[in-house]
Design a protein around this motif. Structure first.
Motif, PDB file in Angstrom:
ATOM      1  N   GLN A  30     -25.402  13.273  -1.998  1.00 36.98           N
ATOM      2  CA  GLN A  30     -25.850  13.234  -3.388  1.00 36.98           C
ATOM      3  C   GLN A  30     -26.173  14.647  -3.875  1.00 36.98           C
ATOM      4  O   GLN A  30     -26.535  15.518  -3.096  1.00 36.98           O
ATOM      5  CB  GLN A  30     -27.063  12.323  -3.547  1.00 36.98           C
ATOM      6  CG  GLN A  30     -28.308  12.804  -2.798  1.00 36.98           C
ATOM      7  CD  GLN A  30     -29.513  11.955  -3.095  1.00 36.98           C
ATOM      8  OE1 GLN A  30     -29.969  11.920  -4.223  1.00 36.98           O
ATOM      9  NE2 GLN A  30     -30.019  11.278  -2.075  1.00 36.98           N
ATOM     10  N   PRO A  31     -26.020  14.897  -5.150  1.00 31.93           N
ATOM     11  CA  PRO A  31     -26.322  16.235  -5.666  1.00 31.93           C
ATOM     12  C   PRO A  31     -27.830  16.485  -5.719  1.00 31.93           C
ATOM     13  O   PRO A  31     -28.636  15.553  -5.715  1.00 31.93           O
ATOM     14  CB  PRO A  31     -25.732  16.208  -7.081  1.00 31.93           C
ATOM     15  CG  PRO A  31     -25.754  14.773  -7.464  1.00 31.93           C
ATOM     16  CD  PRO A  31     -25.523  13.996  -6.178  1.00 31.93           C
ATOM     17  N   VAL A  32     -28.200  17.749  -5.779  1.00 35.32           N
ATOM     18  CA  VAL A  32     -29.600  18.138  -5.930  1.00 35.32           C
ATOM     19  C   VAL A  32     -30.056  17.721  -7.320  1.00 35.32           C
ATOM     20  O   VAL A  32     -29.381  17.975  -8.312  1.00 35.32           O
ATOM     21  CB  VAL A  32     -29.756  19.664  -5.742  1.00 35.32           C
ATOM     22  CG1 VAL A  32     -31.167  20.102  -6.043  1.00 35.32           C
ATOM     23  CG2 VAL A  32     -29.352  20.064  -4.328  1.00 35.32           C
ATOM     24  N   VAL A  33     -31.211  17.051  -7.381  1.00 34.50           N
ATOM     25  CA  VAL A  33     -31.730  16.541  -8.648  1.00 34.50           C
ATOM     26  C   VAL A  33     -32.662  17.552  -9.314  1.00 34.50           C
ATOM     27  O   VAL A  33     -32.649  17.715 -10.529  1.00 34.50           O
ATOM     28  CB  VAL A  33     -32.467  15.201  -8.421  1.00 34.50           C
ATOM     29  CG1 VAL A  33     -33.079  14.692  -9.702  1.00 34.50           C
ATOM     30  CG2 VAL A  33     -31.536  14.182  -7.827  1.00 34.50           C
ATOM     31  N   ALA A  34     -33.466  18.228  -8.515  1.00 28.47           N
ATOM     32  CA  ALA A  34     -34.429  19.204  -9.034  1.00 28.47           C
ATOM     33  C   ALA A  34     -34.765  20.172  -7.907  1.00 28.47           C
ATOM     34  O   ALA A  34     -34.294  20.016  -6.786  1.00 28.47           O
ATOM     35  CB  ALA A  34     -35.690  18.503  -9.531  1.00 28.47           C
ATOM     36  N   GLN A  35     -35.575  21.151  -8.225  1.00 30.05           N
ATOM     37  CA  GLN A  35     -36.031  22.062  -7.179  1.00 30.05           C
ATOM     38  C   GLN A  35     -37.507  22.357  -7.350  1.00 30.05           C
ATOM     39  O   GLN A  35     -38.031  22.340  -8.457  1.00 30.05           O
ATOM     40  CB  GLN A  35     -35.217  23.347  -7.158  1.00 30.05           C
ATOM     41  CG  GLN A  35     -35.442  24.293  -8.299  1.00 30.05           C
ATOM     42  CD  GLN A  35     -34.569  25.531  -8.187  1.00 30.05           C
ATOM     43  OE1 GLN A  35     -33.542  25.510  -7.539  1.00 30.05           O
ATOM     44  NE2 GLN A  35     -34.979  26.603  -8.825  1.00 30.05           N
ATOM     45  N   LEU A  36     -38.152  22.602  -6.215  1.00 34.98           N
ATOM     46  CA  LEU A  36     -39.551  22.998  -6.206  1.00 34.98           C
ATOM     47  C   LEU A  36     -39.610  24.505  -6.071  1.00 34.98           C
ATOM     48  O   LEU A  36     -38.808  25.100  -5.351  1.00 34.98           O
ATOM     49  CB  LEU A  36     -40.272  22.398  -4.996  1.00 34.98           C
ATOM     50  CG  LEU A  36     -40.590  20.925  -4.995  1.00 34.98           C
ATOM     51  CD1 LEU A  36     -41.195  20.542  -3.666  1.00 34.98           C
ATOM     52  CD2 LEU A  36     -41.535  20.590  -6.115  1.00 34.98           C
ATOM     53  N   GLU A  37     -40.562  25.128  -6.730  1.00 32.40           N
ATOM     54  CA  GLU A  37     -40.773  26.554  -6.560  1.00 32.40           C
ATOM     55  C   GLU A  37     -42.229  26.801  -6.222  1.00 32.40           C
ATOM     56  O   GLU A  37     -43.135  26.327  -6.911  1.00 32.40           O
ATOM     57  CB  GLU A  37     -40.400  27.329  -7.821  1.00 32.40           C
ATOM     58  CG  GLU A  37     -38.925  27.468  -8.009  1.00 32.40           C
ATOM     59  CD  GLU A  37     -38.574  28.467  -9.095  1.00 32.40           C
ATOM     60  OE1 GLU A  37     -37.382  28.697  -9.270  1.00 32.40           O
ATOM     61  OE2 GLU A  37     -39.479  29.001  -9.751  1.00 32.40           O
ATOM     62  N   ARG A  38     -42.416  27.539  -5.141  1.00 30.00           N
ATOM     63  CA  ARG A  38     -43.761  27.929  -4.729  1.00 30.00           C
ATOM     64  C   ARG A  38     -43.871  29.425  -4.983  1.00 30.00           C
ATOM     65  O   ARG A  38     -43.158  30.219  -4.373  1.00 30.00           O
ATOM     66  CB  ARG A  38     -43.973  27.619  -3.258  1.00 30.00           C
ATOM     67  CG  ARG A  38     -45.336  28.021  -2.773  1.00 30.00           C
ATOM     68  CD  ARG A  38     -45.497  27.677  -1.326  1.00 30.00           C
ATOM     69  NE  ARG A  38     -46.829  28.032  -0.875  1.00 30.00           N
ATOM     70  CZ  ARG A  38     -47.227  27.923   0.368  1.00 30.00           C
ATOM     71  NH1 ARG A  38     -46.410  27.450   1.284  1.00 30.00           N
ATOM     72  NH2 ARG A  38     -48.442  28.260   0.708  1.00 30.00           N
ATOM     73  N   PRO A  39     -44.753  29.837  -5.882  1.00 31.07           N
ATOM     74  CA  PRO A  39     -44.842  31.262  -6.206  1.00 31.07           C
ATOM     75  C   PRO A  39     -45.372  32.079  -5.022  1.00 31.07           C
ATOM     76  O   PRO A  39     -46.189  31.612  -4.231  1.00 31.07           O
ATOM     77  CB  PRO A  39     -45.813  31.312  -7.383  1.00 31.07           C
ATOM     78  CG  PRO A  39     -46.547  30.043  -7.347  1.00 31.07           C
ATOM     79  CD  PRO A  39     -45.699  29.040  -6.633  1.00 31.07           C
ATOM     80  N   ARG A  40     -44.854  33.287  -4.906  1.00 29.76           N
ATOM     81  CA  ARG A  40     -45.349  34.258  -3.935  1.00 29.76           C
ATOM     82  C   ARG A  40     -44.943  35.642  -4.415  1.00 29.76           C
ATOM     83  O   ARG A  40     -44.170  35.779  -5.359  1.00 29.76           O
ATOM     84  CB  ARG A  40     -44.838  33.961  -2.529  1.00 29.76           C
ATOM     85  CG  ARG A  40     -43.352  34.032  -2.373  1.00 29.76           C
ATOM     86  CD  ARG A  40     -42.935  33.767  -0.953  1.00 29.76           C
ATOM     87  NE  ARG A  40     -41.494  33.977  -0.871  1.00 29.76           N
ATOM     88  CZ  ARG A  40     -40.830  34.092   0.238  1.00 29.76           C
ATOM     89  NH1 ARG A  40     -41.458  34.010   1.380  1.00 29.76           N
ATOM     90  NH2 ARG A  40     -39.536  34.291   0.225  1.00 29.76           N
ATOM     91  N   ARG A  41     -45.416  36.679  -3.770  1.00 32.88           N
ATOM     92  CA  ARG A  41     -45.200  38.047  -4.238  1.00 32.88           C
ATOM     93  C   ARG A  41     -43.744  38.480  -4.187  1.00 32.88           C
ATOM     94  O   ARG A  41     -43.264  39.171  -5.069  1.00 32.88           O
ATOM     95  CB  ARG A  41     -46.036  39.013  -3.411  1.00 32.88           C
ATOM     96  CG  ARG A  41     -47.501  38.880  -3.684  1.00 32.88           C
ATOM     97  CD  ARG A  41     -48.299  39.860  -2.875  1.00 32.88           C
ATOM     98  NE  ARG A  41     -49.722  39.580  -3.050  1.00 32.88           N
ATOM     99  CZ  ARG A  41     -50.666  40.208  -2.438  1.00 32.88           C
ATOM    100  NH1 ARG A  41     -50.374  41.162  -1.585  1.00 32.88           N
ATOM    101  NH2 ARG A  41     -51.918  39.886  -2.651  1.00 32.88           N
ATOM    102  N   ARG A  42     -43.032  38.118  -3.139  1.00 33.56           N
ATOM    103  CA  ARG A  42     -41.652  38.577  -2.962  1.00 33.56           C
ATOM    104  C   ARG A  42     -40.639  37.781  -3.777  1.00 33.56           C
ATOM    105  O   ARG A  42     -39.464  38.072  -3.745  1.00 33.56           O
ATOM    106  CB  ARG A  42     -41.256  38.470  -1.489  1.00 33.56           C
ATOM    107  CG  ARG A  42     -41.973  39.446  -0.620  1.00 33.56           C
ATOM    108  CD  ARG A  42     -41.484  39.314   0.775  1.00 33.56           C
ATOM    109  NE  ARG A  42     -42.028  38.088   1.345  1.00 33.56           N
ATOM    110  CZ  ARG A  42     -41.588  37.516   2.435  1.00 33.56           C
ATOM    111  NH1 ARG A  42     -40.575  38.024   3.089  1.00 33.56           N
ATOM    112  NH2 ARG A  42     -42.149  36.427   2.912  1.00 33.56           N
ATOM    113  N   GLY A  43     -41.067  36.767  -4.450  1.00 30.12           N
ATOM    114  CA  GLY A  43     -40.156  35.864  -5.149  1.00 30.12           C
ATOM    115  C   GLY A  43     -40.466  34.450  -4.700  1.00 30.12           C
ATOM    116  O   GLY A  43     -41.010  34.239  -3.625  1.00 30.12           O
TER     117      GLY A  43
END
Length: 108
Positions: A30-43
């Motif tokens: 199945q295709p990716v539905v969404a993404q999670l992002e966890r902030p940090r200094r390097r990106g």
């Protein structure tokens, strides 16, 4: 463009690959539905989310797969320089066992 969710704020019914695996499931193409992002200094750290209702059970390992996996792991233990079984998986960064990597190189 897929939706982006903040870390720990994923909608119900979505899970990461590791979360699916912990439930005994797989994405099943199945295709990716969404993404999670966890902030940090390097990106940001990114984790892709899949729908749990479309996930399928993990395929069981067959005896032939076990044999193939054992052969592949055994091949990764043999040093290509000295030909001995190192007793551990040869690091890809070295490309040879540690004693061969530490030995002084002869210059011709």
């Amino acid at each position: 463009m897929i939706p982006v969710c903040r870390w720990r704020l994923a909608p119900e019914g979505l899970a990461t690959f590791r979360q699916l695996r912990a439930m005994g499931l797989r994405p099943a193409g199945q295709p990716v539905v969404a993404q999670l992002e966890r902030p940090r200094r390097r990106g940001p750290l990114v984790a892709f989310l899949y729908r749990v209702d479309l996930a399928r059970p993990v395929r069981p390992m067959t005896p032939a797969r076990w044999v193939a996996l054992a052969k592949a792991n055994a091949a990764r233990r043999v040093c290509p320089v000295c030909g001995r079984d190192a007793g551990y998986r040869i690091p890809a960064s070295l490309g040879m066992c540690v004693p061969c990597a530490d030995a002084p190189q002869l210059v011709s």
